[in-house]
Design a protein around this motif. Structure first.
Motif, short mmCIF file in Angstrom:
data_model
loop_
_atom_site.label_atom_id
_atom_site.label_comp_id
_atom_site.label_asym_id
_atom_site.label_seq_id
_atom_site.Cartn_x
_atom_site.Cartn_y
_atom_site.Cartn_z
N TRP A 99 6.31 4.21 -1.32
CA TRP A 99 6.38 5.37 -2.45
C TRP A 99 4.81 6.21 -2.71
N GLN A 100 4.30 6.22 -2.35
CA GLN A 100 3.56 6.70 -2.04
C GLN A 100 2.73 7.43 -0.16
N PRO A 101 2.87 8.75 -0.23
CA PRO A 101 2.55 8.93 1.78
C PRO A 101 1.23 8.40 1.75
N ILE A 102 0.21 9.13 1.01
CA ILE A 102 -1.29 8.57 1.16
C ILE A 102 -1.78 6.98 1.33
N PRO A 103 -1.93 5.99 1.48
CA PRO A 103 -2.23 5.23 1.67
C PRO A 103 -3.11 4.61 0.42
N THR A 104 -2.66 3.75 -0.43
CA THR A 104 -3.80 3.52 -1.49
C THR A 104 -4.84 2.17 -1.40
N ASP A 105 -5.37 1.88 -2.14
CA ASP A 105 -6.17 0.27 -1.62
C ASP A 105 -6.05 -0.65 -3.30
N TYR A 106 -6.22 -1.79 -3.07
CA TYR A 106 -5.87 -2.84 -3.96
C TYR A 106 -7.02 -3.12 -4.33
N PRO A 107 -6.81 -3.82 -5.62
CA PRO A 107 -4.85 -4.28 -6.36
C PRO A 107 -4.96 -3.20 -7.49
N VAL A 108 -3.44 -3.20 -7.35
CA VAL A 108 -2.53 -1.93 -7.65
C VAL A 108 -1.62 -3.40 -9.47
N CYS A 109 -0.78 -2.40 -9.88
CA CYS A 109 -0.06 -3.03 -11.13
C CYS A 109 0.68 -1.93 -12.00
N ASP B 106 11.32 7.20 -10.46
CA ASP B 106 11.86 7.68 -10.57
C ASP B 106 12.95 6.18 -11.13
N SER B 107 14.45 6.94 -11.69
CA SER B 107 15.05 6.19 -11.91
C SER B 107 15.95 5.62 -10.33
N ASN B 108 16.01 5.50 -9.50
CA ASN B 108 16.40 4.72 -8.37
C ASN B 108 15.49 4.19 -7.53
N TRP B 109 13.55 4.39 -7.76
CA TRP B 109 13.27 3.93 -6.80
C TRP B 109 12.85 4.60 -6.17
N THR B 110 13.72 6.21 -5.90
CA THR B 110 13.28 6.53 -4.64
C THR B 110 12.29 7.25 -4.22
N SER B 111 11.32 8.14 -5.20
CA SER B 111 10.29 8.33 -4.93
C SER B 111 9.12 8.27 -6.41
N ALA B 112 7.67 8.57 -6.32
CA ALA B 112 6.69 8.10 -7.40
C ALA B 112 6.45 9.97 -7.79
N SER B 113 5.72 10.07 -9.13
CA SER B 113 4.86 11.39 -9.29
C SER B 113 3.84 11.45 -8.56
N PRO B 114 3.76 12.61 -8.01
CA PRO B 114 2.16 12.41 -7.68
C PRO B 114 1.22 11.69 -8.76
N PRO B 115 0.04 11.59 -8.51
CA PRO B 115 -0.77 10.54 -8.90
C PRO B 115 -2.56 11.81 -10.53
N ILE B 116 -1.48 10.94 -11.81
CA ILE B 116 -2.42 12.23 -11.73
C ILE B 116 -3.41 10.95 -12.93
N GLU C 177 1.03 -1.55 -0.37
CA GLU C 177 -0.22 0.01 -0.32
C GLU C 177 0.75 1.19 -0.10
N THR C 178 1.94 1.15 0.96
CA THR C 178 2.94 2.62 0.43
C THR C 178 4.03 2.08 0.64
N SER C 179 3.89 0.91 1.16
CA SER C 179 5.95 0.49 1.43
C SER C 179 6.42 -0.69 -0.36
N MET C 180 7.52 -0.66 -0.05
CA MET C 180 8.50 -1.46 -1.10
C MET C 180 9.39 -2.09 -1.16
N TRP C 181 9.27 -3.49 -1.67
CA TRP C 181 10.56 -4.07 -0.98
C TRP C 181 10.75 -4.71 -2.19
N THR C 182 12.25 -5.49 -1.57
CA THR C 182 12.96 -6.04 -3.21
C THR C 182 13.38 -7.46 -2.48
N SER C 183 13.63 -8.62 -3.46
CA SER C 183 13.91 -9.61 -3.10
C SER C 183 14.66 -10.38 -4.44
#
Length: 505
Positions: free
Chosen positions: A184-194, A223-233, A165-171
């Motif tokens: 990745w998003q300060p405001i929690p979303t709801d699922y599903p996402v893609c 962004d290329s470093n996966w550190t932030s996302a643009s505001p939702p459009i 919802e707001t976090s990002m994981w790697t493996s």
């Protein structure tokens, strides 16, 4: 390539797509056609529901499973230490009731169809909050973070990435996951996402609701470093052609032969509720009502068009696995046949909401639907002879592969020049009739002439293809050709490609 699926309709846009073996034309609208007589465009439905998976823990509900399917090779945990060549992993959400605690569990498969829960206890012996043997993500005290949408990194990066919802994981292996501590998003979303890679904009995109309970679809660019996302459009919303008061719950997009398709989760709210019933649902707009699936397409992954308002995955009959809710979140092509396999979480209950906790315990399934190769939409002769003709194309090399079902009818192909005049030896009277069902029929002519003989000859290779259908369905045309605008009929050849703007008419 689709990110969840790292395997590798009436009145809509018909797409020319550049794939590994040339281009494919799907019949999603009439734009690249200049002839269509006595033919209906039909949105297909699944050929069959192939498999059904439920978590082995009976108290878990998969109504909102949001499965991600991806290739992986988990280690052997049975003592030998050797690597088992498992081909597919499926990470999915499972909830307990009545407390609604969300767990992320893992299953594996050798064919991507028959799934078995994967025991993670040896690989993840110290997993925080473990309750289930196939649990893949830790559970922190008080946490309720829904997750989904696994992607495979692109070189030079390796491994996998998972979005919650707001976090990002790697493996590294798709089995053991680490929190990146990046929201990745300060405001929690709801699922599903893609999440998917947009090869036109060279960016990673996330399709998600703008925020929880906002039942529309927005896009975020990373962004290329996966550190932030643009505001939702804002990307997709229901409109006046949908059923009354309908809302969009999710949107799963994937790249398919060089262009983008999307399944839209459409929630149909109940009609005729009394003021008291509406008040009882507040602050939610509605709770009961079925969810089925519609189709959308895009040439660039940014600007999308809706398909017909006929469901491409409709709900099943009352009491069936998918009678109340369908959320597709993975798609891939089957080896050999090229059939489209779609993985979804489903529920027999409307909106996945059940009357009491005992009904919800153990409910919900993860299923796989199958469609014919390129078989989401087709053109069908509507009694008698149907005619379909393309606009001009530049034929570059080889033969056409036509996906057609004329098992009880027939199909003919003829070739014309740019002025719609039949080429000598390629008219209806020269064409060899085909009766049968094939995803790769090659049109032939009685005098031995071929499309390949017309290829790569400058202005002489500017042609049109016409098809005569009798009791037949036309699904797609594939080959090494390029669509032409009328102003390109005299060159240059081959035409200059315009990524994200094909076709060029």
């Amino acid at each position: 390539m689709a990110l969840n699926a790292v395997l590798n309709p009436v009145g809509l846009v018909l797409l020319w797509a550049l794939g590994a073996s040339g281009r494919t034309l799907l019949f999603l609208d009439d734009h690249p056609l200049n002839l269509k007589v006595n033919v209906r465009r039909i949105t297909a439905t699944p050929d069959e529901l192939l498999t059904n998976y439920r978590d082995p823990s009976p108290e878990l509900c998969l109504n909102w499973g949001y499965p991600s399917v991806y290739t992986c090779t988990p280690p052997n945990t049975e003592g030998s230490g050797e690597v088992i060549p498992t081909q597919f992993c499926m990470l999915y959400e499972a909830q307990t009731f009545p407390d609604h605690i969300v767990y992320m569990n893992l299953a594996t498969s050798t064919d991507g169809l028959t799934w078995k829960p994967f025991n993670t206890t040896a690989i993840l012996p110290d997993l925080m909050g473990r309750k289930f043997f196939n649990q893949a993500l830790p559970l922190k005290p008080g946490q309720r973070d829904e997750c989904g949408s696994v992607i495979a990194e692109l070189p030079p990066r390796t491994g996998y990435r998972l979005f919650c919802e707001t976090s990002m994981w790697t493996s590294d292996d798709g089995i053991a996951w680490k929190d990146t501590d990046v929201g990745w998003q300060p405001i929690p979303t709801d699922y599903p996402v893609c999440a998917f890679r947009n090869n036109v904009t060279n960016a990673w995109q996330m399709l998600a609701r703008p925020r929880n309970s906002d039942r529309r679809i927005a896009t975020h660019n990373f962004d290329s470093n996966w550190t932030s996302a643009s505001p939702p459009i804002l990307l997709m919303d229901s409109d006046g052609a949908d059923s009354s008061l309908a809302e969009i719950y999710g949107m799963f997009a994937w790249e398919y032969a060089g262009y983008y398709l999307a399944f839209i989760d459409m929630y149909h709210v109940p009609q005729g509720l009394t003021p008291a019933e509406i008040e009882s649902n507040s602050p939610h707009k509605y709770l009961t009502g079925k969810s089925d699936v519609f189709l959308a397409h895009s040439l660039n992954g940014v600007h999308w068009a809706r398909t017909s308002r006929d469901a491409v995955i409709p709900n099943g009959a009352p009491g069936s696995l998918d009678a109340g809710l369908i959320y597709p979140t993975a798609a891939r092509e089957a080896p050999g046949t090229g059939a489209l396999l779609v993985t979804a979480s489903v529920s027999p209950f409307e909106h996945g909401i059940f009357s009491n906790s005992s009904n919800g315990v153990g409910s919900g399934s993860i299923v796989t639907y199958t469609f014919r190769k390129h078989g989401l939409v087709f053109l069908e002769s509507d009694g008698g002879v149907g005619l379909v003709g393309t606009r001009i194309v530049y034929w570059e090399s080889g033969e056409a592969l036509v996906n057609v079902n004329a098992a009880s009818g027939s199909v003919l192909c003829r070739v014309t020049d740019k002025a719609n005049k039949p080429l000598t030896g390629y008219d209806w009277s020269d064409a060899v009739s085909f009766t049968g069902d094939s995803t790769a029929w090659q049109p032939t002519w009685s005098n031995g002439k071929t499309l390949g003989a017309l290829a790569g000859k400058g202005a002489q290779s500017v042609i049109r293809l016409e098809f005569q259908l009798v009791d037949a369905r036309l699904y797609s045309i594939s080959g090494n050709f390029a669509p032409l605008a009328s102003t390109e009929a005299n060159g240059p050849f081959p035409p200059v490609p315009r990524p994200g703007f094909e076709p060029g008419w």
